[in-house]
Design a protein around this motif. Structure first.
Motif, short mmCIF file in Angstrom:
data_model
loop_
_atom_site.label_atom_id
_atom_site.label_comp_id
_atom_site.label_asym_id
_atom_site.label_seq_id
_atom_site.Cartn_x
_atom_site.Cartn_y
_atom_site.Cartn_z
N GLN A 617 21.75 48.84 21.45
CA GLN A 617 21.78 48.58 20.02
C GLN A 617 21.78 49.89 19.24
N VAL A 618 22.65 49.95 18.24
CA VAL A 618 22.78 51.13 17.38
C VAL A 618 22.16 50.76 16.03
N ARG A 619 20.93 51.14 15.86
CA ARG A 619 20.17 50.68 14.69
C ARG A 619 20.77 51.18 13.39
N ARG A 620 21.22 52.43 13.36
CA ARG A 620 21.73 52.98 12.10
C ARG A 620 22.96 52.24 11.60
N LEU A 621 23.72 51.66 12.54
CA LEU A 621 24.94 50.94 12.15
C LEU A 621 24.73 49.44 12.06
N ASP A 622 23.49 49.00 12.34
CA ASP A 622 23.21 47.56 12.34
C ASP A 622 24.21 46.83 13.24
N ALA A 623 24.38 47.36 14.45
CA ALA A 623 25.39 46.84 15.38
C ALA A 623 24.85 46.97 16.80
N ALA A 624 25.59 46.39 17.73
CA ALA A 624 25.24 46.49 19.15
C ALA A 624 26.51 46.47 19.98
N ILE A 625 26.50 47.20 21.07
CA ILE A 625 27.64 47.24 21.97
C ILE A 625 27.18 46.78 23.35
N ALA A 626 28.10 46.20 24.11
CA ALA A 626 27.77 45.71 25.44
C ALA A 626 28.92 45.98 26.40
N LEU A 627 28.57 46.26 27.64
CA LEU A 627 29.56 46.48 28.68
C LEU A 627 29.08 45.78 29.94
N GLY A 628 29.98 45.09 30.60
CA GLY A 628 29.60 44.36 31.80
C GLY A 628 30.68 44.41 32.85
N GLY A 629 30.31 44.01 34.06
CA GLY A 629 31.28 43.96 35.15
C GLY A 629 30.92 42.90 36.15
N GLN A 630 31.91 42.47 36.91
CA GLN A 630 31.71 41.46 37.94
C GLN A 630 32.47 41.88 39.19
N TYR A 631 31.80 41.74 40.33
CA TYR A 631 32.45 42.00 41.62
C TYR A 631 32.34 40.75 42.49
N VAL A 632 33.46 40.37 43.09
CA VAL A 632 33.51 39.27 44.06
C VAL A 632 34.29 39.78 45.26
N SER A 633 33.70 39.67 46.45
CA SER A 633 34.36 40.16 47.66
C SER A 633 35.51 39.24 48.06
N SER A 634 36.25 39.64 49.07
CA SER A 634 37.37 38.83 49.54
C SER A 634 36.87 37.47 50.02
N GLN A 635 37.76 36.49 49.95
CA GLN A 635 37.42 35.13 50.37
C GLN A 635 38.66 34.45 50.91
N LEU A 636 38.45 33.41 51.70
CA LEU A 636 39.55 32.70 52.32
C LEU A 636 40.12 31.62 51.42
N ALA A 637 41.43 31.44 51.51
CA ALA A 637 42.07 30.25 50.98
C ALA A 637 42.07 29.18 52.08
N ARG A 638 42.33 27.94 51.73
CA ARG A 638 42.37 26.88 52.75
C ARG A 638 43.49 27.10 53.76
N SER A 639 44.49 27.86 53.37
CA SER A 639 45.60 28.15 54.28
C SER A 639 45.19 29.14 55.36
N GLY A 640 44.03 29.77 55.21
CA GLY A 640 43.60 30.81 56.13
C GLY A 640 43.91 32.20 55.63
N THR A 641 44.71 32.31 54.57
CA THR A 641 45.02 33.61 53.97
C THR A 641 43.77 34.18 53.30
N ARG A 642 43.56 35.45 53.47
CA ARG A 642 42.40 36.09 52.84
C ARG A 642 42.80 36.66 51.48
N MET A 643 42.18 36.15 50.43
CA MET A 643 42.40 36.66 49.08
C MET A 643 41.63 37.96 48.90
N HIS A 644 42.19 38.85 48.12
CA HIS A 644 41.55 40.13 47.85
C HIS A 644 40.30 39.93 46.99
N GLY A 645 39.33 40.78 47.21
CA GLY A 645 38.21 40.82 46.29
C GLY A 645 38.64 41.44 44.97
N PHE A 646 37.79 41.35 43.98
CA PHE A 646 38.16 41.91 42.68
C PHE A 646 36.92 42.40 41.94
#
Length: 701
Positions: A617-646
């Motif tokens: 929070q930036v009090r002087r500006l009466d504002a707030a900033i946020a930053l986030g991220g998400q990680y998911v590892s590789s996973q299988l499709a029903r076909s057996g193909t491995r999808m890339h993580g992201f």
């Protein structure tokens, strides 16, 4: 008008089970956009009824995570898929279906009641939702037939006894626009009646061609105080969703990449899915004394879903060059008509026997649902679609001869009811919990020639909590759940009937708060075993030419989940989560496969997930900033193909304008192309949201 609290990035890492610092004691302003201890105060609920009785999450011997109204608002979340990233151990599967501790799960509860009106292609809107609760692991003793990973409970907005109102307007790329408004408060000077009215509309396209969504929700409620300790709350919600082009995904190649540009879609401009539904709900609460209370609640819903769309068939090589480049299609016309009703009664009594403080919770529930399907699929005359150079608008429903189609009809009736009792014993620093439940169930499908199949099941739950400090809980628990077998598996001709699929979990963990609430960690380890999965058994000889089934399938899921919320400084708050899960087949009939499994493992079940959110929070500006991220590892499709993580990142900034607040939010900052989950080979993988920018103007009264 109080200024609103800040926005949060589409982030993750919500450590809702963590407990908050007492901001009032610290003299903080909780109604200002500049708020210290935000994770500890506004993103936490100190009472939940997810355990069938009002309790502090610290006093529940299973992992609990709660996503509050403030989190939903600050992330700009519109539907439940916007929130999965905040919950350790939960990831997207298909539509509103999730992978929960390694197991696919569909169907949710509302205010502890069965009756999910989003069972097809639709996804639950969050407009009428106050918070979303996740109770992890088997919940059979509390709620009866249920999946082993846990339960999702939506707590709906109720009329308030004080005036409040809000207006929202949103606009962004991908033709995004919408607005909402709601008002609540007393309706008379004596405080006998309180009401709530609200409406929501939003339109949004996606990066895929011919794909968009339109959602409308109208919601109202009336609370009537029948006496000093008696209250009746009634609610009525109507919703409509129009989802052209949001059915399937894009085929994957052998490397796990999309076989076409992520703008590709197998659907035509005229394809659609339309959902219309209505829900009515009522709850009566009565407090007979400080030691005795009860509630009686009921929920009725009905929805109709009409779908007409081009369904992809297996990808082919159109010119013989060895490259799969064309998707044959069929045309489907489907109509669902689903209606259900549930009734739940609960009694809670508190009393002492010597040094022991008992909290007895007992009750019963009854549920009935009828699901009708009328469908036809046509292949003759339906054109194929190129993966690399698709041409749309060359065909439509009018071109097809439905007399050549394959019809399908279903009329499934499901009936569930059960009774339960649980005792929570407090003695000094210890809490002991034990409960048992008896369930009865029956299912039938007359349209498919499947007769009524009935059964019963007993479920147990035990747990213990030790509190070395007032706001720290060390816990261990054992819990069970069950799922009735499908009616098709109960036929005596294939060896049935069979006992329900049974699951059991052992879990241990710690949850609490330190440094006056500035540090709130949680940690859980678990092992779930799911047994009695019916399979075709090659060791059994066929009977009258019919293969015989055996309940020999077993799956074991093991994992670790951790969350953390921390006030690093007066102006800097960080939340994070991590989950590891290993779910695999541990027993099976020789040569047989458990449904949806691929080589002993399961699709759409990443082994690693992580999320981080940081807000300053930036009090002087009466504002707030946020930053986030998400990680998911590789996973299988029903076909057996491995999808890339992201890994994807999001950011937002919120600024008070005096008369209102404005939030600017960017999702998927680097516009990464990724798959969130997958069907089988022909129906492909769901495309993750492209870079999305929107502005929301909001004012509360």
């Amino acid at each position: 008008m109080p200024r609103l609290s800040l926005s949060l990035v589409a982030a993750l890492g919500m450590a809702a089970p963590g407990q908050a610092a007492d901001l009032a004691a610290a003299g903080e302003q909780t109604d200002d956009i500049i708020v210290s201890g935000r994770a500890g105060k506004l993103y936490r609920t100190d009472t939940t009824e997810i355990g069938r009785g009002a309790a502090d999450p610290l006093d529940i011997p299973q992992s609990v995570q709660i996503l509050t109204a403030d989190l939903i608002r600050d992330q700009g979340a519109r539907d439940i898929t916007d929130l999965y990233r905040n919950v350790a151990g939960v990831s997207a599967s298909q539509y509103a279906t999730v992978t929960y501790r390694g197991f696919r799960q569909d169907g949710s509860f509302y205010d502890g009641l069965r009756g999910d009106p989003f069972q097809g292609f639709a996804v639950p809107s969050l407009f009428s939702i106050e918070r979303v609760e996740f109770l992890k692991g088997p919940v059979g003793m509390l709620y009866g037939a249920s999946a082993p990973g846990g339960m999702i409970n939506y707590v709906t907005k109720k009329p308030l006894d004080h005036f409040a109102a809000s207006l929202r307007a949103i606009g962004g790329n991908f033709s995004r626009y919408g607005a909402s408004g709601e008002v609540t408060g007393p309706l008379d000077t004596d405080g006998v009646f309180a009401g709530r009215l609200g409406a929501f509309y939003e339109n949004l396209h996606t990066i895929q061609t011919n794909s968009r969504s339109q959602s409308f929700v109208a919601d109202g409620g009336l609370a009537t105080r029948l006496g000093p300790d008696t209250k009746l709350t009634t609610q009525l919600t109507h919703f409509r969703q129009h989802l052209p082009g949001r059915f399937r995904g894009i085929p994957l190649d052998a490397n796990g990449d999309f076989a076409a540009d992520r703008t590709w879609n197998h659907l035509e401009p005229t394809d659609f899915s339309k959902l219309n539904g209505t829900v009515a709900q009522a709850r009566l609460d009565h407090k007979a004394s400080d030691a005795l209370s009860f509630n009686l609640s009921s929920r009725w819903f009905r929805y109709r879903e009409h779908q007409e769309y081009h369904e992809p068939r297996p990808v082919t090589d159109s010119d013989g060059d060895g490259i799969l480049d064309t998707v044959p299609r069929e045309y489907r016309s489907q109509r669902y008509d689903i209606e259900g009703v549930t009734v739940v009664g609960t009694v809670t009594a508190t009393f002492d026997t010597g040094p022991l403080r008992h909290t007895i919770t007992a009750g019963g529930d009854w549920y009935w649902q009828r699901s009708q399907l009328d469908s036809i699929a046509v292949r003759a005359g339906v054109s194929s679609l190129s993966l690399q150079d698709p041409v749309y608008g060359q065909t439509s429903r009018a071109d097809y001869d439905f007399s050549t189609g394959t019809p399908e009809r279903a009329d499934t009736r499901s009936h569930r009811y059960g009774v339960y009792a649980q005792d929570q014993i407090d003695i000094g620093r210890f809490i002991f919990v034990g409960g048992v439940r008896e369930d009865w169930f029956d299912d039938s499908d007359p349209a498919a020639g499947q007769p009524r199949e009935a059964g019963r099941r007993t479920s147990w739950r035990t747990g213990a909590i030790y509190k070395p400090m007032k706001r720290v809980s060390l816990y261990a628990s054992y819990s069970q759940s069950f799922e009735p077998q499908s009616p098709s598996s109960q036929n005596p001709a294939v060896g049935g009937p069979f006992a329900p699929v049974a699951s059991q979990q052992v879990e241990a963990g710690v949850k609490g708060e330190f440094l006056g609430g500035a540090l709130q960690p949680t940690l859980a380890v678990y092992r779930i075993v799911r047994r009695g999965i019916v399979q075709a058994d090659p060791d059994l000889p066929p009977v009258n030419g019919v293969d015989q089934l055996s309940p020999v399938g077993e799956v074991t899921s093991k994992g670790v989940e951790a969350t953390l919320a921390a006030d690093i400084t007066r102006d800097w708050v960080v939340t994070a989560n991590y989950a590891y899960n290993d779910a695999r087949i541990t027993d099976s009939a020789p040569g047989a496969a458990i449904d949806n499994s691929v080589g002993g493992r399961f699709p759409n079940a990443p082994q690693h997930q992580a999320g981080l959110w940081s807000r300053y929070q930036v009090r002087r500006l009466d504002a707030a900033i946020a930053l986030g991220g998400q990680y998911v590892s590789s996973q299988l499709a029903r076909s057996g193909t491995r999808m890339h993580g992201f890994t994807i990142f999001d950011a937002s900034i919120t600024k008070s304008l005096g008369f209102a607040d404005v939030m600017v939010r960017v999702e998927n900052i680097f516009d990464k192309a990724y798959a969130t989950s997958a069907f089988d080979a022909r129906r492909g993988a769901f495309v993750g949201r492209a870079r999305t920018v929107f502005v929301e103007l909001r004012r509360d009264f």
